[in-house]
Design an enzyme around this catalytic site. Structure first.
Site, PDB file in Angstrom:
ATOM      1  N   ASP A  33     -63.066   9.036 117.507  1.00 45.65           N
ATOM      2  CA  ASP A  33     -62.009   9.187 117.140  1.00 45.65           C
ATOM      3  C   ASP A  33     -61.798   7.347 116.501  1.00 45.65           C
ATOM      4  O   ASP A  33     -62.667   6.699 117.059  1.00 45.65           O
ATOM      5  CB  ASP A  33     -60.827   9.158 117.776  1.00 45.65           C
ATOM      6  N   ASP A  77     -67.842   0.940 115.820  1.00 48.05           N
ATOM      7  CA  ASP A  77     -66.349   1.971 117.287  1.00 48.05           C
ATOM      8  C   ASP A  77     -66.127   3.043 116.588  1.00 48.05           C
ATOM      9  O   ASP A  77     -64.803   2.817 116.532  1.00 48.05           O
ATOM     10  CB  ASP A  77     -65.770   0.725 117.492  1.00 48.05           C
ATOM     11  N   HIS A 112     -67.683   8.471 120.840  1.00 52.19           N
ATOM     12  CA  HIS A 112     -66.802   9.127 120.104  1.00 52.19           C
ATOM     13  C   HIS A 112     -65.892   9.324 118.564  1.00 52.19           C
ATOM     14  O   HIS A 112     -66.574   8.160 118.233  1.00 52.19           O
ATOM     15  CB  HIS A 112     -65.719   8.932 121.253  1.00 52.19           C
ATOM     16  N   GLU A 155     -60.610   9.078 122.590  1.00 57.93           N
ATOM     17  CA  GLU A 155     -60.927   7.481 123.653  1.00 57.93           C
ATOM     18  C   GLU A 155     -59.553   6.575 123.114  1.00 57.93           C
ATOM     19  O   GLU A 155     -59.405   5.909 124.083  1.00 57.93           O
ATOM     20  CB  GLU A 155     -62.346   7.281 123.256  1.00 57.93           C
ATOM     21  N   GLU A 156     -60.027   5.796 121.999  1.00 60.36           N
ATOM     22  CA  GLU A 156     -58.598   5.045 121.245  1.00 60.36           C
ATOM     23  C   GLU A 156     -57.331   5.679 121.845  1.00 60.36           C
ATOM     24  O   GLU A 156     -56.548   4.404 121.365  1.00 60.36           O
ATOM     25  CB  GLU A 156     -58.875   4.730 120.143  1.00 60.36           C
TER      26      GLU A 156
END
Length: 448
Positions: free
Chosen positions: A95, A126, A93, A157-158
């Site tokens: 984001d 991340d 991801h 995702e976050e």
């Protein structure tokens, strides 16, 4: 069908890609793609555009930017393989989490900075490192991997992947794969590779305690009349025993053979103050991955600056509970609610309502040819045997992939380590481990 590359040739090809991959990672880190912040929506779109451009440059035959209604932009890029070969879906991801206050960082969070072999910046680990792990591995094959590859880079995702279910349903045929590699986890050490096979679940409740019809003067009534905030605090204090173990009865607790973590490293990563004790017992991996954990996330009560000499008629709190693999989330939520009701003192009235979300714990089946190939590839690249481990966080989208593509092998990997400080201040990526992660993924694709 083309023969796979030799290990030596592939290692040389990966090595040639690490410097440009790092440069591209730094470019991605400079984009503050915080989808959870509405003011950063354009930055998240710019991040998706940048990933799409990198995929085209890596040799993708088809690149699309997709969005479900109300969702963030996701990138899907196709790298067709030779006829008869399996298809691998590579997930990451683009984001990132909010910074937690730029002023707290040693260097600006969106200005990637190297210190002592680590690259610091929000998203450096991340999960923009996951994005670049996939792209660097594909570049090592000059954009023509020995198997079919679909690169899927999500953009929310976050924020809990709220529209991922809709996106998978709408584009199921486009994303279908025999093997799914999710690069969004961590290793126990920079030179020890891990396959994440368990994830904790998550439930929360809102508990409200009432004792009075209205606020009353603490001098006139205090003593025989209690206040709701104190009653609430007593109930919340009952959630742990004196050692810090979760005291709610009947919850699942498991153990593993994962190696223990160095306590000082763990304390430093968490930012624990001197003298503050760790809670519970057992190894740190077991406590963080395989046992329940409870935290009080918020309390509705007057601020200290606004307090006055009155007894509060009511108070409420949000209580969050992480669940061990094998637990039933709704049953655990009921157990938490029953415990709170039973421990509110003095005959106070209490209501406990379920929170907004439930994430079931999850365990992956780590058997089959894909897992055998992964263990061999990752052990070769890292120079140490693969360990299977859990992570304490809840990642509901992994279960969503497993449900949507029930015949696919799902592998969860990553290039974080205990010092990466995902979601925290001074997030960072160990650059040597990043190189091992790229090589491991290239070996894996080659072996399929």
């Amino acid at each position: 069908m083309a023969d796979p590359l030799s290990n030596d040739a592939l290692a040389a090809a990966v090595d040639a890609q690490l410097a440009p991959a790092r440069a591209d990672l730094e470019r991605l880190v400079r984009i503050p793609s915080i989808w959870a912040d509405p003011t950063r929506a354009d930055d998240t779109r710019r991040s998706a555009d940048a990933v799409a451009s990198l995929a085209r440059d890596a040799g993708a035959a088809d690149v699309q930017i997709l969005q479900a209604e109300g969702g963030a932009p996701a990138v899907v890029a196709r790298f067709p393989g030779p006829a008869g070969t399996p298809t691998v879906l590579l997930y990451a991801h683009h984001d990132v989490q909010p910074t937690g206050g730029d002023e707290h960082w040693t260097s600006p969070p969106f200005e990637p900075t190297e210190r002592d072999g680590r690259l610091y910046g929000r998203g450096a680990a991340d999960d923009k490192a996951g994005v670049m792990t996939h792209l660097a591995a594909l570049r090592a094959f000059d954009g023509t991997p020995p198997v079919g590859v679909t690169l899927f880079v999500e953009g929310e995702e976050e924020s809990g992947s709220p529209t991922l279910t809709a996106l998978l349903a709408e584009h199921r045929d486009l994303l279908a794969a025999d093997v799914i590699v999710i690069a969004d986890a961590a290793n126990p050490a920079t030179d020890v590779p891990a396959l994440t096979t368990t994830l904790r679940g998550l439930v929360d409740v809102v508990v409200e305690v009432s004792m009075l019809e209205q606020p009353v003067h603490s001098g006139v009534f205090g003593g025989p009349v209690g206040d709701a905030l104190t009653a609430l605090c007593k109930a919340l204090a009952s959630l742990h025993d004196d050692k810090g173990e979760v005291a709610v009865p009947g919850l699942v607790r498991t153990e593993s053979e994962a190696p223990d973590m160095d306590e000082e490293t763990f304390r430093s990563t968490a930012g624990l103050l001197d003298g503050v004790e760790l809670l519970g017992s057992g190894t740190i991996p077991d406590r963080t991955n395989l046992k329940p954990a409870i935290a009080v996330l918020g309390i509705d009560a007057p601020r200290v600056a606004d307090a006055s000499n009155v007894l509060l008629p009511r108070a409420r709190a949000m209580v969050s509970m992480r669940l061990a693999p094998g637990e039933d989330a709704l049953a655990a939520q009921r157990a938490l609610a029953e415990h709170l009701r039973a421990h509110v003192p003095w005959g106070a009235h209490v209501s406990v309502e379920p929170g907004s979300g439930v994430a079931e714990p999850f365990a992956l089946q780590s058997t089959g040819s894909a897992y055998d190939a992964a263990r061999s590839a990752y052990s070769r690249a890292y120079g140490n045997s693969v360990v299977e481990m859990g992570i304490g966080g809840s990642i509901p989208f992994i279960a969503e992939f497993a449900r949507t593509f029930p015949g696919a092998a799902v592998l969860v990997t990553g290039v974080g380590d205990p010092a990466s400080r995902w979601h925290g201040i001074d997030e960072s990526l160990d650059l040597a481990m990043f190189g091992r992660g790229v090589l491991a993924e290239a070996y894996f694709l080659n072996s399929l």
